[in-house]
Motif scaffolding. Structure first.
Motif, short mmCIF file in Angstrom:
data_model
loop_
_atom_site.label_atom_id
_atom_site.label_comp_id
_atom_site.label_asym_id
_atom_site.label_seq_id
_atom_site.Cartn_x
_atom_site.Cartn_y
_atom_site.Cartn_z
N THR A 40 0.81 -1.21 0.00
CA THR A 40 0.00 0.00 0.00
C THR A 40 0.85 1.27 0.00
O THR A 40 0.32 2.36 -0.23
CB THR A 40 -0.97 0.03 1.20
OG1 THR A 40 -0.22 0.09 2.41
CG2 THR A 40 -1.88 -1.20 1.19
N LEU A 41 2.15 1.14 0.24
CA LEU A 41 3.04 2.31 0.22
C LEU A 41 3.40 2.72 -1.20
O LEU A 41 3.90 3.82 -1.43
CB LEU A 41 4.30 2.03 1.04
CG LEU A 41 4.05 1.76 2.52
CD1 LEU A 41 5.33 1.31 3.21
CD2 LEU A 41 3.46 2.98 3.20
N GLY A 42 3.17 1.83 -2.15
CA GLY A 42 3.30 2.16 -3.56
C GLY A 42 4.67 2.65 -4.00
O GLY A 42 5.70 2.24 -3.48
N ALA A 43 4.65 3.58 -4.95
CA ALA A 43 5.88 4.08 -5.58
C ALA A 43 6.80 4.82 -4.62
O ALA A 43 7.99 5.00 -4.90
CB ALA A 43 5.52 4.98 -6.76
N GLY A 44 6.29 5.21 -3.47
CA GLY A 44 7.13 5.86 -2.47
C GLY A 44 8.28 5.00 -2.00
O GLY A 44 9.29 5.49 -1.50
N LEU A 45 8.16 3.69 -2.18
CA LEU A 45 9.23 2.76 -1.81
C LEU A 45 10.44 2.85 -2.73
O LEU A 45 11.51 2.37 -2.38
CB LEU A 45 8.70 1.32 -1.83
CG LEU A 45 7.70 0.96 -0.75
CD1 LEU A 45 7.00 -0.35 -1.09
CD2 LEU A 45 8.38 0.88 0.60
N LEU A 46 10.26 3.45 -3.90
CA LEU A 46 11.33 3.46 -4.90
C LEU A 46 12.35 4.56 -4.69
O LEU A 46 13.35 4.61 -5.40
CB LEU A 46 10.73 3.56 -6.30
CG LEU A 46 9.83 2.40 -6.70
CD1 LEU A 46 9.17 2.68 -8.03
CD2 LEU A 46 10.61 1.10 -6.73
N GLY A 47 12.12 5.42 -3.75
CA GLY A 47 13.06 6.51 -3.48
C GLY A 47 13.18 6.77 -2.00
O GLY A 47 12.89 5.90 -1.19
N TRP A 48 13.57 7.97 -1.67
CA TRP A 48 13.77 8.35 -0.28
C TRP A 48 12.94 9.60 0.00
O TRP A 48 12.77 10.45 -0.87
CB TRP A 48 15.24 8.61 0.01
CG TRP A 48 16.11 7.47 -0.43
CD1 TRP A 48 16.91 7.43 -1.53
CD2 TRP A 48 16.22 6.19 0.17
NE1 TRP A 48 17.51 6.22 -1.65
CE2 TRP A 48 17.11 5.43 -0.61
CE3 TRP A 48 15.65 5.61 1.29
CZ2 TRP A 48 17.45 4.12 -0.30
CZ3 TRP A 48 16.00 4.29 1.59
CH2 TRP A 48 16.89 3.58 0.81
N GLY A 49 12.42 9.69 1.20
CA GLY A 49 11.73 10.90 1.61
C GLY A 49 10.22 10.89 1.47
O GLY A 49 9.58 11.89 1.76
N ASP A 50 9.63 9.79 1.05
CA ASP A 50 8.18 9.71 0.96
C ASP A 50 7.59 9.73 2.37
O ASP A 50 8.01 8.96 3.24
CB ASP A 50 7.77 8.42 0.23
CG ASP A 50 6.28 8.31 0.09
OD1 ASP A 50 5.73 8.91 -0.85
OD2 ASP A 50 5.66 7.61 0.94
#
Length: 167
Positions: A40-50
């Motif tokens: 459920t965290l989605g694309a935020g997992l692909l970078g830093w700072g989400d």
């Protein structure tokens, strides 16, 4: 004691999440305080700072007991769980957290996967893993006694490492 379930299944609301929640309840006698269904965290997992990912990381890091669960994919834990675990600092991201690795699979061939593959990552992040990981067959975990048997055998050892004073 604050208990959190982390489910690293690419499908939301999965059997992995259900099994992890059942294990947390069996170990503590109550439902987990927090649930992180990583997908459920989605694309935020692909970078830093989400913001949502940072909040989930803070929740897990502030927990006393964490059940970290994954289905078995290609003989190891999922990539989505790896993306989440990469958000924690090496060595102390899970400091003072007691963790239980849990994996589900279709057959017994990967029964050692929680201990051989998932537990070392949790320890590398600073978690204490005082008991063996648990491997469940995804087709029978709701009807067999493996979760109850594990809780009966290991809850005292796991409980003895859970931090009880306020953080």
């Amino acid at each position: 004691m604050t208990t959190t379930v982390v489910a690293g299944n690419p499908k939301p609301g999965s059997r992995t999440l259900d099994a992890a929640t059942s294990l947390a309840t069996a170990l503590t006698g109550s439902a987990p305080d927090h649930v992180v269904d990583v997908v459920t965290l989605g694309a935020g997992l692909l970078g830093w700072g989400d913001d949502a990912v940072e909040a989930a990381v803070e929740t897990v890091a502030a927990s006393d007991l964490v059940i970290v669960a994954s289905p078995t994919f290609k003989a190891t834990y999922t990539g989505i769980l790896k993306l989440f675990l990469d958000q924690f600092a090496t060595g102390d991201g899970l400091r003072d957290v007691t963790a239980v690795p849990l994996m589900l699979g279709a057959g017994p061939a990967h029964a050692m996967a929680p201990d051989l593959l998932l537990k070392p990552v949790l320890v590398e992040l600073g978690a204490t893993c005082p008991a063996p990981g648990l491997y469940l067959l995804d087709s029978t975990y709701t009807t067999d006694t493996r979760i109850a048997d594990y809780a009966e055998r290991w809850s005292a050892a796991i409980g003895s490492t859970v931090r009880t004073e306020a953080r």
